[in-house]
Write an enzyme that holds these catalytic residues in place. Structure first.
Site, PDB file in Angstrom:
ATOM      1  N   HIS A  96       0.815  -1.207   0.000  1.00  0.00           N
ATOM      2  CA  HIS A  96       0.000   0.000   0.000  1.00  0.00           C
ATOM      3  C   HIS A  96       0.856   1.267   0.000  1.00  0.00           C
ATOM      4  O   HIS A  96       0.561   2.233  -0.699  1.00  0.00           O
ATOM      5  CB  HIS A  96      -0.908  -0.033   1.233  1.00  0.00           C
ATOM      6  CG  HIS A  96      -1.926   1.053   1.275  1.00  0.00           C
ATOM      7  ND1 HIS A  96      -3.053   1.042   0.483  1.00  0.00           N
ATOM      8  CD2 HIS A  96      -1.989   2.186   2.007  1.00  0.00           C
ATOM      9  CE1 HIS A  96      -3.759   2.124   0.741  1.00  0.00           C
ATOM     10  NE2 HIS A  96      -3.148   2.835   1.653  1.00  0.00           N
TER      11      HIS A  96
ATOM     12  N   HIS B  86     -10.547   3.354  -0.781  1.00  0.00           N
ATOM     13  CA  HIS B  86     -10.716   2.929   0.601  1.00  0.00           C
ATOM     14  C   HIS B  86     -11.577   1.680   0.582  1.00  0.00           C
ATOM     15  O   HIS B  86     -12.670   1.642   1.138  1.00  0.00           O
ATOM     16  CB  HIS B  86     -11.325   4.053   1.455  1.00  0.00           C
ATOM     17  CG  HIS B  86     -10.565   4.272   2.717  1.00  0.00           C
ATOM     18  ND1 HIS B  86     -11.138   4.670   3.888  1.00  0.00           N
ATOM     19  CD2 HIS B  86      -9.257   4.120   3.006  1.00  0.00           C
ATOM     20  CE1 HIS B  86     -10.206   4.777   4.826  1.00  0.00           C
ATOM     21  NE2 HIS B  86      -9.065   4.431   4.318  1.00  0.00           N
TER      22      HIS B  86
END
Lengths: 714, 230
Positions: free
Chosen positions: A33, A79
């Site tokens: 990430h 998200h």
């Protein structure tokens, strides 16, 4: 736990075993990430520079020149995993995160877009996720006063168990007030302002870097942040006031990997070190240890670098806005990331090793094989087929969604939602146009063409409103990259997007990669979803054509070439053959079509215009029939195509234009293929294809398009 | 004259109102942060929309208890025009400057759309430039906009001509179908008894330039300025 290979590198470079806190910092900062480990080599194929690009990828957000001293800030984020575990807070904090990225550049956030991908709304769980994700985005965006002006809602079985929440934010700043995340000077103080730090969102970055398990809802709840939009709104105003005052030397929002991430990245960019005193961080809970303080992803916090003499000003500003503010450290010459807690040194890591040391690699890839479906039989009742396509949730009106967003706050929204692209005024008549999304089914069948088509389609959305693309940001959502065929999808979708971006001269200025989007519960990987957000400029926002027909007696011109390209189409999907046929190929003269449309629209002779894409010509015509009908004859363009191919093919590079002056428009289009197919008027859509006639009343269109709203209001 | 635009933490239509007053109408207007305690230098006040204090506790409840509201009350008592838009309306009812309450919409979600309003009373500082019964187009954007008031009091409100705007269809009929939030009597805006304090859920500042879809709201600000000058 740190992977064995990573630990080996760290021990070798540091010359010692890292302690537990240090290992935790590496675990989060070296996550997929944060470090783009398996994507960095592929992302190099994007062209990231251009005449208008001031800051490309790598900072909190990209900066593109608008003109007259103004710049646009542009960012996009996902998200996804948090929104599955806690749809309201997950999606809300997704908005919060990208908005802070924009603020951190010294820009005021002025618009949001949200491409969303859900499982079909035929299970209580998918309905629950859909309803609360929308509510979370609205709840946050409305409160901070940033309008959500466009979006996409796409439904497919393969997003059950792993919905996608992507958010694009656009900001506006004065070029001479830009702030970056590059730390400026050793000795400058680091001030943390915003919410207190708690144990929420612990390890979010590493959570985002693995598949979603069935028990994720219970097990991963501690990884979910809780949003506080009120604090975010105060933070927006505080940041803009401090930036206008000129005291902010550099700035970074706290996102993935929390304080450890933001502080080390700032210092590292400036080739400096940073010393943090963790005790000074305002805490929400008692008894937090250094690791928790450094890694927590508590929301609504920003780090500011200020000169020592401006510390008091910053703290007073925090007091004005009723926010917590504390000096938590300073920049150092020695390029190390050091954290002190309770008079003990907790970390002492060479800063570049932490922020840039993660090895990146290209993974093995093998072609993803799709088991082809049979081509469906002829439709039989063509009118019913048209209505079915319109009523599919992918095609239906999204008014139930955008009504929940305050899309007009800041009074810039010229075109109301529901059209091809958003139109926002910036200064006087000059404005921007915004579009977002992608076509996951096309991309699934052919990642390269799907990636390419993604930009072609978005560029057309801008072009039909006279908008020329300035820059794009992407959010590349894929499954587990450790699987060679998923990595292959990823690689070819990127290549397609990169080629289209070069062809259309729209630089890729930033974005985000979201991998491991797989559901253990459903044993599925998501469809490859290379969502993008594109910003274009519009010379005169008051002269933009409507997306619906505006009056009777106007000629309707079809621009572009319709080919038998039903692969991955909405029509085939509804007929139960999502994997039949070949996907549309982006035409070789795509750039010329886009440019010609822009010139034609800007010449001011077009009253209504609409891009033809998902659902084909039939859907595009219906969508234009809001108040005024139209009569068209498609026989001239039929060639040897079937009625279904003519009506539902999703060939790229097509648009419908309605005009009182077809000769002038035709002259402007020049040698771009175009043909007059009909005339506006009446209270129905009438289509003649060879010897078939279809008539659909405006009320029937409206009713079919209301399917999603009807479902949700029941 | 100078108009005060009251800014609470979480106000988010403050700059929009400032834009309309300053850039569209050329009027002096200033943003006043809620920690100011005096408003003596201003001839009128606007409490703009937004989410003061995040709507935490109850929409408008916390803002209504800040010291600046005492200064607003003083302006109202002195007969100066005070206008509350959306969250501003909620703050005015919470602070008792206006009667009744705003509760959650009957379909309990945020709703952002254009609505038609009928001007019911032109004898106020905010509506003097409209015609009685005129139908205007102004957008709404709220979740807690359902106006409620008790029965005898509601009739008194009507009898006193304190209902200034009602949701109607484009022909001016206050039907159930066009009531966006379930407000009693389709009420969109009311004044106090003396008429110098207005609260309304729709956003006139969003309908003050034709480029935004309509400029029907502009007359409201013009009326207010005219009356403030007198």
């Amino acid at each position: 736990m740190l992977p064995e290979d990573d630990l080996k590198i760290i021990v070798e470079k540091m010359g010692r075993q890292p302690n537990n806190v240090e290992q935790g910092c590496f675990l989060n900062l070296w996550s997929e990430h944060c470090s783009y480990r398996s994507s960095a080599p592929l992302l190099k194929s994007f062209t990231t520079t251009g005449d208008r690009v001031i800051i490309g990828p790598g900072d909190d957000a990209a900066i593109v020149r608008f003109g007259d001293g103004w710049v646009l800030a542009l960012g996009m984020e996902s998200h996804n995993h948090p929104s599955y575990v806690d749809p309201y807070n997950g999606s809300a904090t997704g908005v919060g995160g990208i908005v802070r990225d924009i603020i951190s550049m010294g820009a005021r956030p002025i618009a949001l877009m949200d491409p969303l991908y859900f499982g079909p709304l035929n299970t209580p769980k998918n309905l629950y996720l859909f309803e609360h994700i929308i509510e979370g985005i609205g709840g946050y965006g409305n409160c901070i006063g940033v309008p959500v002006v466009r979006g996409e809602a796409f439904f497919d079985e393969r997003y059950s168990g792993n919905p996608l929440v992507n958010v694009v934010c656009v900001g506006l700043a004065r070029q001479d007030q830009l702030v970056t995340a590059t730390a400026q000077k050793a000795g400058n103080k680091i001030v943390l302002i915003g919410s207190t730090t708690g144990r929420d969102g612990l390890g979010g970055a590493s959570f985002a870097s693995r598949d979603l398990s069935e028990s994720a809802e219970a097990e991963d709840r501690p990884s979910i942040q809780i949003g506080d939009p009120f604090t975010e709104k105060l933070l927006i105003e505080l940041s803009l006031e401090a930036v206008a005052e000129g005291v902010v030397k550099s700035c970074r929002d706290l996102g993935a990997a929390g304080l450890a991430g933001a502080s080390s990245e700032m210092a590292s960019k400036g080739n400096l070190g940073i010393h943090i005193i963790a005790d000074e961080v305002p805490q929400r809970e008692a008894g937090m240890n250094a690791f928790e303080i450094m890694i927590a992803e508590s929301q609504e916090r920003i780090l500011f670098e200020v000169e020592p003499e401006n510390v008091d000003y910053m703290l007073q500003l925090a007091e004005k806005y009723d926010l917590n503010g504390a000096v938590i450290g300073e920049l150092t010459e020695r390029p190390y990331f050091t954290v002190e807690f309770e008079d003990k040194t907790e970390t002492d890591i060479p800063i570049h090793l932490l922020t840039e040391g993660a090895p990146t690699f290209e993974r093995p890839s093998t072609p993803f094989t799709v088991k082809k479906d049979p081509v469906p039989d002829a439709a039989g009742d063509l009118k019913q087929a048209v209505l079915d396509v319109l009523a599919s949730h992918n095609m239906a009106s999204k008014d139930w969604i955008y009504r929940q967003y305050d899309h007009e706050v800041q009074i810039r929204t010229v075109a109301k939602p529901g059209g091809d692209s958003a139109i926002q005024r910036i200064i006087g008549d000059r404005g921007i146009t915004l579009s977002c999304g992608c076509n996951p089914r096309h991309t699934y069948l052919d990642p390269y063409e799907g990636g390419k088509g993604t930009l072609a389609e978005n560029a057309m959305n801008l072009a039909v409103k006279g908008g020329r693309g300035l820059a794009l940001v992407d959010c590349l959502n894929f499954g587990n990259p450790e699987k060679p065929d998923i990595y292959w999808q990823f690689k070819y979708a990127i290549n397609g997007l990169a080629d289209a971006a070069r062809d259309l001269s729209i630089p890729v200025v930033g974005g985000n990669v979201s991998l491991y989007n797989e559901s253990e519960e459903h044993h599925t990987a998501i469809l490859p979803t290379p969502a993008i957000g594109v910003v274009g400029e519009v010379e005169n926002v008051s002269a933009v054509p409507s997306s619906e027909f505006t009056g009777a007696g106007q000629s309707v011109i079809l621009v572009g070439t319709t080919k038998a390209e039903l692969g991955g189409s909405e029509y085939y999907n509804l007929r139960g053959s999502p994997n039949a046929g070949d996907v549309p190929q982006v035409p070789a003269d795509m750039a010329a079509i886009v440019e010609s449309l822009i010139t034609t629209i800007r010449a001011g002779k077009v009253a209504a215009s609409h891009d033809v894409s998902q659902g084909g010509l039939a859907a595009a015509l219906c969508e234009m029939c809001g108040y005024v009908g139209v009569k068209v004859n498609l026989s001239e363009i039929a060639g040897d195509m079937s009625a279904e191919e003519l009506l539902f093919s999703e060939s790229h590079g097509r648009a419908l234009l309605a005009t009182d002056d077809p000769d002038a428009v035709s002259a402007q289009l020049g040698n771009i293929p175009h043909v007059v197919i009909g005339t506006t008027g009446g209270s129905s859509l009438r289509i003649t294809v060879s010897n078939e006639h279809i008539e659909v009343d405006l009320d029937e269109i409206k009713n079919a398009r209301a399917s999603l709203t009807r479902l949700m209001m029941e | 004259m100078t108009v005060a635009i009251i800014q609470f933490g979480g106000s988010n239509c403050d700059n929009d109102v400032l834009h309309v007053l300053q850039d569209v109408l050329g009027i002096d207007a200033e943003l006043v942060w809620y920690k100011e305690e005096k408003l003596d230098d201003y001839e009128a006040a606007v409490i703009p929309g937004g989410f003061s204090y995040g709507d935490y506790l109850r929409s408008g409840a916390i803002a209504s208890r800040t010291p600046i509201m005492d200064a607003v009350r003083k302006m109202a008592d002195n007969g100066k025009p005070v206008m509350g838009i959306c969250n501003g309306f909620q703050i005015l009812t919470e602070s008792g400057l206006l009667e009744g309450a705003l509760t959650t919409n009957s379909y309990p979600k945020f709703k952002c759309e254009w609505s038609y309003l009928r001007v019911e009373n032109t004898n106020t500082p905010f509506t003097s430039m409209y015609e009685k019964g005129q139908v205007i187009r102004i957008p709404i954007a709220h979740k807690d906009g359902k106006y409620y008031h008790d029965d005898p009091s509601l009739q008194q409100l009507e009898d006193n001509n304190q209902v200034v705007f009602r949701y109607v269809d484009e022909n001016g009929n206050p039907t159930e179908a066009v009531n966006p939030n379930g407000s009693r009597h389709n009420i969109a805006g009311i004044t106090n008894k003396t008429g110098n304090v207005l609260g309304m859920m729709p956003h006139p500042e969003r309908a003050s330039e034709t480029i935004m879809g309509a400029d029907d709201g502009l007359l409201m600000f013009k009326s207010m300025i005219e009356s403030g000058r007198k």
